[in-house]
Design an enzyme around this catalytic site. Structure first.
Site, PDB file in Angstrom:
ATOM      1  N   LYS A 185     -11.411  -3.772  -3.059  1.00  0.00           N
ATOM      2  CA  LYS A 185     -12.308  -2.604  -3.075  1.00  0.00           C
ATOM      3  C   LYS A 185     -11.566  -1.376  -3.558  1.00  0.00           C
ATOM      4  CE  LYS A 185     -14.351  -3.922   1.298  1.00  0.00           C
ATOM      5  NZ  LYS A 185     -13.275  -3.901   2.282  1.00  0.00           N
ATOM      6  N   LYS A 215       0.825  -1.217   0.000  1.00  0.00           N
ATOM      7  CA  LYS A 215       0.000   0.000   0.000  1.00  0.00           C
ATOM      8  C   LYS A 215       0.854   1.260   0.000  1.00  0.00           C
ATOM      9  CE  LYS A 215      -4.473  -1.414   1.718  1.00  0.00           C
ATOM     10  NZ  LYS A 215      -5.524  -1.278   2.709  1.00  0.00           N
ATOM     11  N   LYS A 239      -5.112  -9.468  -6.380  1.00  0.00           N
ATOM     12  CA  LYS A 239      -6.344  -9.912  -5.727  1.00  0.00           C
ATOM     13  C   LYS A 239      -7.479  -8.927  -6.014  1.00  0.00           C
ATOM     14  CE  LYS A 239      -6.073  -7.598  -1.381  1.00  0.00           C
ATOM     15  NZ  LYS A 239      -6.307  -7.369  -0.050  1.00  0.00           N
TER      16      LYS A 239
HETATM   17  P1  TYM Z   1     -10.870  -6.195   4.182  1.00  0.00           P
HETATM   18  O1  TYM Z   1     -11.916  -5.160   4.430  1.00  0.00           O
HETATM   19  O2  TYM Z   1      -9.824  -5.879   3.166  1.00  0.00           O
HETATM   20  O3  TYM Z   1     -11.541  -7.550   3.762  1.00  0.00           O
HETATM   21  C1  TYM Z   1     -12.531  -8.193   4.553  1.00  0.00           C
HETATM   22  C2  TYM Z   1     -12.324  -9.697   4.475  1.00  0.00           C
HETATM   23  O4  TYM Z   1     -12.388 -10.133   3.110  1.00  0.00           O
HETATM   24  C3  TYM Z   1     -11.209 -10.881   2.789  1.00  0.00           C
HETATM   25  N1  TYM Z   1     -10.852 -10.593   1.390  1.00  0.00           N
HETATM   26  C4  TYM Z   1     -10.677 -11.528   0.449  1.00  0.00           C
HETATM   27  N2  TYM Z   1     -10.758 -12.872   0.498  1.00  0.00           N
HETATM   28  C5  TYM Z   1     -10.517 -13.540  -0.660  1.00  0.00           C
HETATM   29  N3  TYM Z   1     -10.212 -12.922  -1.841  1.00  0.00           N
HETATM   30  C6  TYM Z   1     -10.118 -11.570  -1.919  1.00  0.00           C
HETATM   31  N4  TYM Z   1      -9.828 -10.971  -3.066  1.00  0.00           N
HETATM   32  C7  TYM Z   1     -10.349 -10.813  -0.736  1.00  0.00           C
HETATM   33  N5  TYM Z   1     -10.340  -9.481  -0.453  1.00  0.00           N
HETATM   34  C8  TYM Z   1     -10.635  -9.373   0.852  1.00  0.00           C
HETATM   35  C9  TYM Z   1     -10.144 -10.365   3.740  1.00  0.00           C
HETATM   36  O5  TYM Z   1      -9.116 -11.313   3.919  1.00  0.00           O
HETATM   37  C10 TYM Z   1     -10.953 -10.124   5.005  1.00  0.00           C
HETATM   38  O6  TYM Z   1     -11.084 -11.328   5.729  1.00  0.00           O
HETATM   39  N6  TYM Z   1      -7.639  -5.723   7.962  1.00  0.00           N
HETATM   40  C11 TYM Z   1      -8.911  -6.306   7.563  1.00  0.00           C
HETATM   41  C12 TYM Z   1     -10.071  -5.935   8.477  1.00  0.00           C
HETATM   42  C13 TYM Z   1      -9.844  -6.190   9.936  1.00  0.00           C
HETATM   43  C14 TYM Z   1      -9.865  -7.448  10.580  1.00  0.00           C
HETATM   44  C15 TYM Z   1      -9.643  -7.178  11.967  1.00  0.00           C
HETATM   45  C16 TYM Z   1     -10.049  -8.760  10.136  1.00  0.00           C
HETATM   46  C17 TYM Z   1      -9.611  -5.247  10.892  1.00  0.00           C
HETATM   47  N7  TYM Z   1      -9.500  -5.831  12.107  1.00  0.00           N
HETATM   48  C18 TYM Z   1      -9.579  -8.199  12.896  1.00  0.00           C
HETATM   49  C19 TYM Z   1      -9.992  -9.788  11.085  1.00  0.00           C
HETATM   50  C20 TYM Z   1      -9.764  -9.511  12.441  1.00  0.00           C
HETATM   51  C21 TYM Z   1      -9.247  -5.856   6.159  1.00  0.00           C
HETATM   52  O7  TYM Z   1      -8.788  -4.828   5.710  1.00  0.00           O
HETATM   53  O8  TYM Z   1     -10.183  -6.624   5.553  1.00  0.00           O
END
Ligand code: TYM
Length: 332
Positions: free
Chosen positions: A197, A111, A194
């Site tokens: 968003k 990032k 990947k």
């Molecule tokens: P975020 O918002 O990017 O994504 C939410 C969840 O979706 C999964 N994900 C994917 N899985 C498969 N293929 C993809 N292309 C893909 N894009 C996203 C992510 O792995 C995630 O599980 N840092 C985290 C949010 C967070 C969090 C936490 C998660 C904050 N605190 C504590 C678990 C525990 C994030 O940015 O997810």
């Protein structure tokens, strides 16, 4: 009962990567466990986000989670900023985690890119807040996609170091629960990246709010190659776009990649894209429609989130107060 924690950033709209990689498991893990699911709006602030959009998208993504099957009578569903225990514990973790550990986080490196000097310090310490999200609940299982695995390993390093430095056995070990076949859904435009968003191209992803025409158009334009569908998974190794579309179809239809290949081998991708569109429309459009109905009542969404925050705080407050006592702070 096992306490589960997971989170999603409420920037943009949840897409099928989020759904297949994480949200679907959140729904499945509701039964027989104690699930805590969070819209991590504080994490969203680590890059610039329009304040009006952040508020709207927090509600919209809450509506999408409800539409996917998160049941607020059972699961705790809330927005992170409403439970102050997260930031209190995150500060303690800022003082436990090492600079070197955070410098090795691949998501930070991706990032920040070449512009390290100019990214927010929040982006750098983001994994500490994530560790606090989980450990404020003493949660032990975290359903996530593959991209979050390194952050969970770091959370475990923080948990161990805290326990070691203060001579306690206070924070537990955390286990990432990564759905094997859908751990990494790739962009529709580039099989090496990947689905995300934050990708500037909306054509790279299927949003959970996309209508049937939009889904059909995005799948028609999805990148593929000119080879037909092979008869074994090994032949997909150097064909990332083909592997991705077949993986999405397999995940949505609940069969293995091998079964999909057995059934469709020899077909060209234009024919396969039609059946992929059909299953996407069948599974995703009803989620978008249900989300629209929930989103039409923002007062009810806010009520659900605030009720969830109240329940979340009941769990997190005593744990974080105890962590503060352990490190030597006077009680607040
Ligand atoms: P975020 O918002 O990017 O994504 C939410 C969840 O979706 C999964 N994900 C994917 N899985 C498969 N293929 C993809 N292309 C893909 N894009 C996203 C992510 O792995 C995630 O599980 N840092 C985290 C949010 C967070 C969090 C936490 C998660 C904050 N605190 C504590 C678990 C525990 C994030 O940015 O997810």
């Amino acid at each position: 009962m096992t306490r589960i924690f997971s989170g999603i950033q409420p920037t943009g709209v949840a897409h099928i990567g989020n759904y297949l990689g994480a949200i679907r498991n959140w729904v499945a893990m509701q039964d027989g466990n104690e699930p805590v699911y969070c819209l991590v709006d504080l994490h969203a602030l680590t890059v610039w986000v329009n304040p009006v959009e952040l508020r709207d998208q927090t509600r919209l993504n809450a509506a999408l989670l409800l539409a996917c099957g998160i049941d607020p009578r059972h699961s705790i569903l809330f927005h992170q900023s409403a439970v102050h225990a997260h930031v209190r514990l995150a500060w303690i973790f800022n003082c436990v985690a090492r600079f070197g550990w955070l410098s090795r986080m691949t998501q930070f490196k991706d990032k920040a890119g070449k512009d390290r000097e100019n990214v927010s310090t929040g982006l750098f310490v983001y994994p500490n807040l994530m560790a606090a999200d989980i450990l404020a609940y003493h949660a032990t299982e975290v359903p996530v996609g593959e991209d979050q695995r390194q952050h969970i390993e770091l959370a475990n390093d923080i948990s161990l170091k805290f326990n070691h430095d203060y001579g306690v056995d206070f924070f537990p070990q955390i286990f990432p629960r990564v759905a094997k076949s859908t751990a990494r859904i790739m962009s529709l435009r580039d099989g090496a990246r990947k689905m995300s968003k934050s990708d500037l191209s909306d054509q790279s992803r299927i949003n959970l709010t996309d209508d049937a025409d939009t889904i059909a158009q995005k799948i028609r334009r999805a990148k593929t190659d000119s080879e037909p569908i092979p008869d074994c998974a090994g032949s997909l190794d150097n064909r990332p776009e083909a592997r991705n579309l077949i993986g999405i179809y397999a995940a949505l239809s609940g069969v293995s990649t091998d079964d999909v290949l057995r059934e469709h081998s020899g077909k060209g991708f234009s024919a396969f894209k039609e059946i992929l569109t059909d299953i996407l429309v069948d599974r995703i459009v009803p989620i978008g429609d249900a989300a629209k109905r929930y989103a039409a009542d923002p007062i009810e969404i806010d009520r659900i989130l605030h009720a969830g925050a109240g329940r979340a705080a009941t769990i997190a407050e005593p744990i974080v107060s105890e962590a503060e006592r352990i490190v030597g702070l006077l009680s607040s």
